[in-house]
Design a protein around this motif. Structure first.
Motif, mmCIF file in Angstrom:
data_model
loop_
_atom_site.group_PDB
_atom_site.id
_atom_site.type_symbol
_atom_site.label_atom_id
_atom_site.label_comp_id
_atom_site.label_asym_id
_atom_site.label_seq_id
_atom_site.Cartn_x
_atom_site.Cartn_y
_atom_site.Cartn_z
ATOM 1 N N ALA A 182 30.050 23.471 -22.754
ATOM 2 C CA ALA A 182 30.968 23.493 -21.617
ATOM 3 C C ALA A 182 30.317 24.180 -20.414
ATOM 4 O O ALA A 182 30.441 23.730 -19.287
ATOM 5 N N TYR A 183 29.608 25.295 -20.702
ATOM 6 C CA TYR A 183 28.943 26.053 -19.653
ATOM 7 C C TYR A 183 27.575 26.490 -20.154
ATOM 8 O O TYR A 183 27.410 26.820 -21.331
ATOM 9 N N THR A 184 26.581 26.492 -19.264
ATOM 10 C CA THR A 184 25.276 27.049 -19.585
ATOM 11 C C THR A 184 24.872 27.980 -18.445
ATOM 12 O O THR A 184 25.092 27.669 -17.273
ATOM 13 N N ILE A 185 24.295 29.116 -18.813
ATOM 14 C CA ILE A 185 23.986 30.151 -17.838
ATOM 15 C C ILE A 185 22.553 30.617 -18.025
ATOM 16 O O ILE A 185 22.173 31.059 -19.116
ATOM 17 N N GLY A 186 21.751 30.496 -16.988
ATOM 18 C CA GLY A 186 20.421 31.093 -16.989
ATOM 19 C C GLY A 186 20.588 32.556 -16.635
ATOM 20 O O GLY A 186 20.812 32.904 -15.478
ATOM 21 N N ALA A 187 20.517 33.428 -17.642
ATOM 22 C CA ALA A 187 20.807 34.852 -17.445
ATOM 23 C C ALA A 187 19.527 35.671 -17.528
ATOM 24 O O ALA A 187 19.399 36.578 -18.348
ATOM 25 N N GLY A 188 18.562 35.336 -16.695
ATOM 26 C CA GLY A 188 17.310 36.088 -16.721
ATOM 27 C C GLY A 188 16.525 35.785 -17.975
ATOM 28 O O GLY A 188 16.050 34.670 -18.189
ATOM 29 N N PRO B 148 19.047 35.563 -9.703
ATOM 30 C CA PRO B 148 19.014 36.446 -8.531
ATOM 31 C C PRO B 148 19.608 37.826 -8.801
ATOM 32 O O PRO B 148 19.302 38.776 -8.089
ATOM 33 N N TYR B 149 20.431 37.932 -9.843
ATOM 34 C CA TYR B 149 21.088 39.204 -10.133
ATOM 35 C C TYR B 149 20.475 39.917 -11.331
ATOM 36 O O TYR B 149 20.451 41.148 -11.374
ATOM 37 N N LEU B 150 19.992 39.144 -12.311
ATOM 38 C CA LEU B 150 19.474 39.734 -13.535
ATOM 39 C C LEU B 150 17.956 39.715 -13.619
ATOM 40 O O LEU B 150 17.382 40.382 -14.474
ATOM 41 N N GLY B 151 17.296 38.927 -12.756
ATOM 42 C CA GLY B 151 15.841 38.857 -12.782
ATOM 43 C C GLY B 151 15.352 37.772 -13.721
ATOM 44 O O GLY B 151 15.949 37.505 -14.756
ATOM 45 N N CYS B 152 14.259 37.132 -13.355
ATOM 46 C CA CYS B 152 13.637 36.117 -14.206
ATOM 47 C C CYS B 152 12.257 36.607 -14.589
ATOM 48 O O CYS B 152 11.412 36.834 -13.725
ATOM 49 N N PHE B 153 12.026 36.764 -15.875
ATOM 50 C CA PHE B 153 10.753 37.277 -16.344
ATOM 51 C C PHE B 153 9.754 36.146 -16.475
ATOM 52 O O PHE B 153 10.042 35.103 -17.053
ATOM 53 N N LYS C 247 20.016 35.384 -2.209
ATOM 54 C CA LYS C 247 20.953 36.266 -2.900
ATOM 55 C C LYS C 247 22.384 35.872 -2.550
ATOM 56 O O LYS C 247 22.718 35.608 -1.410
ATOM 57 N N GLY C 248 23.216 35.857 -3.603
ATOM 58 C CA GLY C 248 24.603 35.501 -3.383
ATOM 59 C C GLY C 248 24.911 34.041 -3.607
ATOM 60 O O GLY C 248 26.058 33.624 -3.606
ATOM 61 N N VAL C 249 23.855 33.232 -3.829
ATOM 62 C CA VAL C 249 24.054 31.806 -4.037
ATOM 63 C C VAL C 249 23.874 31.488 -5.513
ATOM 64 O O VAL C 249 22.849 31.823 -6.092
ATOM 65 N N VAL C 250 24.867 30.879 -6.133
ATOM 66 C CA VAL C 250 24.785 30.452 -7.526
ATOM 67 C C VAL C 250 24.514 28.957 -7.538
ATOM 68 O O VAL C 250 25.275 28.187 -6.969
#
Length: 203
Positions: A149-155, A176-181, A195-198
């Motif tokens: 239903a939902y997928t989230i790239g959370a760093g 943008p909020y959690l960082g991408c390693f 920043k601020g854009v999803v």
């Protein structure tokens, strides 16, 4: 060095706690640190982690038993372990954490084995989605897979909510909020949105 730090461990714990996961399966137990965070949720009734290394499995067992008496450490290769485990989860899986064999084909393969055992509303967390080109490709496929239903790239993690019926999931990018390693030096870092854009994870 090869496990989760306290911040990401707390993230996993909150996933288990917030989704009230009763049955949690982890592929890739390592020393059992991530397992401690997952199994310590008050809602966890059964936690199973799989680790192929006998030494690491023993260490994981020692660590996790300090926080939970509902944990099982299976010392086996993933496919062999799944042959043993999946017939025993008649009530389905509420949270799966896939953290091992960080390659395109194997990541998709292990999810395909778990898919029909996921309960509606289950959470699937994929570790190290930016680790390699193969993992990034696998995430691009999984983040658009029917049934989520939902997928989230959370760093560090890719987090997916399963309902089993959605033809195409809604995608979010929290980098943008959690960082991408970027632990793979051969792969250039992707440009992040303002920043601020999803946006969609693939943008």
């Amino acid at each position: 060095m090869v496990s989760v730090d306290p911040e990401w461990g707390a993230f996993l714990h909150l996933c288990a706690q917030s989704f009230r996961a009763r049955v949690i399966l982890e592929l890739g137990g390592c020393a059992g640190i991530s397992g401690c965070y997952l199994a310590s949720s008050e809602y966890c009734e059964r936690f199973i982690t799989v680790e192929a290394s006998p030494n690491l499995a023993s260490l994981a067992r020692e660590n996790i038993r300090r926080v939970s008496d509902k944990a099982e450490v299976v010392n086996a290769l993933f496919d062999d372990a799944l042959d043993e485990i999946l017939p025993t989860v008649s009530g389905g899986i509420d949270l799966a954490f896939i953290d091992g064999h960080h390659k395109y084909e194997t990541t998709l393969h292990y999810f395909s084995r778990l898919e029909r055992h996921l309960n509606e509303g289950a959470l699937v967390v994929f570790d190290d989605i930016h680790l390699s080109e193969g993992m990034w490709r696998a995430w691009q496929v999984l983040s658009r897979r029917a049934g989520f239903a939902y997928t989230i790239g959370a760093g560090r993690f890719g987090v997916c909510s399963w309902d089993g019926s959605s033809p195409s999931p809604v995608n979010y990018n929290l980098c943008p909020y959690l960082g991408c390693f970027r632990t793979n030096p051969g792969r250039p870092a992707l440009a992040l949105p303002p920043k601020g854009v999803v946006v969609d994870e693939g943008d």
